[in-house]
Design an enzyme around this catalytic site. Structure first.
Site, PDB file in Angstrom:
ATOM      1  CB  SER A  59      13.161 -14.032 143.016  1.00 15.74           C
ATOM      2  OG  SER A  59      12.260 -12.968 142.702  1.00 15.74           O
ATOM      3  NE  ARG A  60      11.419  -8.432 149.912  1.00 10.74           N
ATOM      4  CZ  ARG A  60      11.039  -7.629 150.336  1.00 10.74           C
ATOM      5  NH1 ARG A  60      10.448  -6.638 150.244  1.00 10.74           N
ATOM      6  NH2 ARG A  60      12.352  -6.387 150.932  1.00 10.74           N
TER       7      ARG A  60
ATOM      8  CG  ASP B 252       7.071   2.162 134.267  1.00  7.66           C
ATOM      9  OD1 ASP B 252       8.696   1.530 135.414  1.00  7.66           O
ATOM     10  OD2 ASP B 252       6.999   1.062 133.351  1.00  7.66           O
TER      11      ASP B 252
ATOM     12  CE  LYS C   5      11.217   1.644 131.586  1.00 10.55           C
ATOM     13  NZ  LYS C   5       9.980   1.710 131.763  1.00 10.55           N
TER      14      LYS C   5
ATOM     15  CB  ILE D 255      10.324  -6.107 133.353  1.00  9.97           C
ATOM     16  CG1 ILE D 255      11.219  -5.396 132.382  1.00  9.97           C
ATOM     17  CG2 ILE D 255      11.100  -5.916 134.996  1.00  9.97           C
ATOM     18  CD1 ILE D 255      10.097  -5.091 131.386  1.00  9.97           C
TER      19      ILE D 255
END
Length: 308
Positions: A36-37, A168, A90, A14
């Protein structure tokens, strides 16, 4: 005012598909860091965890959380504790209590908290809201059906508790309906279809009604292939008002009125800039309240196992 120095936390699908382009297209905000991993961006300061980012000497003003809802409370709290404004993708969190707690924290610290509902920023939503305010509504029906394999390939978190499953995408529809309806509505019935091997539903059938008795129905399904369906139909005594394509198109009495390209994320970043510059927050959690109600009243139906 100087541009808001923004960090993104969670550089997944996203963020790449929507957030990066929207930030670049929005005046008053600059991306300066990423946590970010599993991913990095060229020419941008990158960190493995939000804690590493907040402990660094990189100057940031705000954080946009694009991570799954499970675990997001700790990330948002860390950002607020560090004095950063926060924007939430969201759904805003995994539970109601945690998102209400975040709103209280942000208010106490004088920071902006933006719980985004990108579908509310679609082109036809506000015109539809203005139009149906002038009409007498008879019924509302929602059909929100899409292919989970296309939109969430290999995303195991979405099937876990707190991931919401079909809600979702379904919460996008609820975010529009809660915005455009001139009166509130409450849940009266819920059927949730769970794959035998998953902890979140793949389909949902919901019945609501307003205090004045207007019926509102919603059908969500993650098993639709081919063309996707994101439609909201409002039947009024004066004729029909239909939002299609996720709220980007408006059809009134059978005649197309608005057909616009996807600008939702550019609009929410524009709104985030305004909130921060004005010292304000936007924490409307009504769509998540309806999802929680759907789980509370939901009659569980089991269907065949789902495999990616």
């Amino acid at each position: 005012m100087a541009p808001i120095r923004l960090a993104i936390v969670g550089l997944g699908k996203i963020a790449r598909d929507q957030h990066l382009g929207a930030i670049e297209a929005t005046d008053g905000i600059d991306l300066v860091a990423v946590a970010s991993r599993n991913a990095k961006l060229d020419n941008i300061a990158c960190f493995h965890e939000i804690g590493d980012l907040l402990a660094s000497d990189i100057a940031i003003d705000a954080v946009s959380l694009c991570t799954p809802p499970q675990g997001r409370f700790e990330q948002a709290k860390a950002a607020l504790d560090a004095g950063k404004h926060v924007m939430l993708e969201k759904p805003p969190g995994a539970t109601l209590s945690e998102v209400f707690a975040l709103a209280e924290m942000a208010k106490a610290k004088g920071l902006s908290l933006f719980s985004t509902w990108h579908s509310r920023a679609a082109a036809a939503v506000e015109p539809a809201r203005a139009l149906i305010a002038k009409r007498k509504i008879k019924s509302v029906s929602v059909e929100w059906k899409e292919d989970v394999r296309h939109w969430h390939p290999g995303q195991a978190w979405i099937w876990e508790p707190g991931g919401l499953g079909v809600f979702d995408p379904g919460i996008n529809a609820l975010s529009i309906v809660t915005r455009i309806m001139p009166e509130s509505f409450h849940l009266v019935g819920s059927e949730l279809t769970f794959p035998a091997n998953r902890a979140a539903p793949i389909a949902a059938s919901l019945s609501f009604e307003t205090a004045s008795g207007i019926p509102v129905g919603a059908e969500f399904d993650w098993r639709q292939t081919g063309p996707q369906t994101w439609d909201i139909r409002i039947e009024t005594e004066e004729g029909s008002v239909v939002l299609t394509h996720g709220g980007s198109r408006l059809i009134v009495d059978g005649v197309a009125q608005i057909v616009e390209e996807d600008r939702e994320y550019r609009n929410i970043y524009r709104d985030f800039v305004a909130l921060v510059n004005n010292g304000a927050s936007d924490t409307d959690y009504s769509p998540l309240v309806h999802v929680a109600d759907a789980f509370m009243l939901g009659r569980r139906i089991q269907t065949e196992a789902f495999e990616d």
